[in-house]
Design an enzyme around this catalytic site. Sequence first.
Site, PDB file in Angstrom:
ATOM      1  CE1 TYR A  31      55.341  27.596  33.663  1.00 48.05           C
ATOM      2  CE2 TYR A  31      54.297  28.804  35.125  1.00 48.05           C
ATOM      3  CZ  TYR A  31      55.120  27.872  35.084  1.00 48.05           C
ATOM      4  OH  TYR A  31      55.059  27.114  35.855  1.00 48.05           O
ATOM      5  NE  ARG A  50      49.292  21.996  32.601  1.00 45.11           N
ATOM      6  CZ  ARG A  50      50.885  21.723  33.438  1.00 45.11           C
ATOM      7  NH1 ARG A  50      50.068  21.239  34.411  1.00 45.11           N
ATOM      8  NH2 ARG A  50      51.305  21.444  32.232  1.00 45.11           N
ATOM      9  CG  HIS A 105      45.938  46.367  42.752  1.00 50.12           C
ATOM     10  ND1 HIS A 105      46.750  47.232  42.096  1.00 50.12           N
ATOM     11  CD2 HIS A 105      46.763  45.210  43.224  1.00 50.12           C
ATOM     12  CE1 HIS A 105      47.814  46.888  42.786  1.00 50.12           C
ATOM     13  NE2 HIS A 105      47.554  45.945  43.309  1.00 50.12           N
ATOM     14  CE  LYS A 150      52.461  24.642  33.510  1.00 43.30           C
ATOM     15  NZ  LYS A 150      53.558  24.254  34.713  1.00 43.30           N
TER      16      LYS A 150
END
Length: 287
Positions: A31, A50, A105, A150
Amino acid sequence: MSVYLNGEFLPRAEAKVSVFDRGFVLGDGVYELVPVYSGKPFRLDAHLHRLQLSLDGIRLANPLGIAEWRERILQLIALQDFADQSVYIQVTRGTPVEGQPLRDHAFPQGAPPTVFMFAQPLVTATPGQKAAGVCAISAVDNRWLRCNIKGISLLANLLLRQLAVDVGCVETVMLRDGFLTEGAASNIFVVKDGVLRVPPPSNLMLTGITYDVVLELAARHGIPHEVRPIAEAEVRSADELWMTSSTKEIMAIVKLDGVPVGAGVPGPFAMRMDALYQAFKQDVMRL
């Protein structure tokens, strides 16, 4: 309130995501949060850079180009009826396609990523709050070793932040192996003997956009500063301690673990940096 979901702008109530989306089932996504002042996104290119680093970190191809991101974010901003906003961006690995396991996974092949954005009013600290400062506690940083991503899996940060909330404080200052990393939802700066100090970017912390701006302003205005590992003893003997983030901006921590920081009030470095930061914001908004 309009939101953006997978290429469409929709009323909030109409936005739907599959319960099998890997963001929901596995926390498999990243995010970004972009502050918006008077309808203008702050440091948008830096935030999108970023976001790209976070996507690279989880091996997820960016679903949009820079120009597309910018266009959609500006459209979302324009749809809101408030000028100062906090734009939240989330990209997940999406929902497995038919024939694939619903929870596995391993990365699903061919699953289109989910792209979601919404805006809410941006609430920053009042002058009174900045003049008073806040209290914080310290705790051992027990998060994983890729904190520079993030990611939406924020459970460790939530638990650490709640420790502070439980005792009426605003932030948890995290320490790992005797050194400062960051706050549960902020970066942490130390002032000692007239020098601004902050830990260097690493996999153990998420470098904030405000972190970058503070260092730029320090360099531009001749404020002595050091980017290096900060020992716990330096944190506890600091003349000033700050938390920085897009919403808190520059906020003085005046008490840590019940002990006053310096004189127990926001110090001159914090007040000067906040004034420089506010002026910088005004300059950006005029562009």
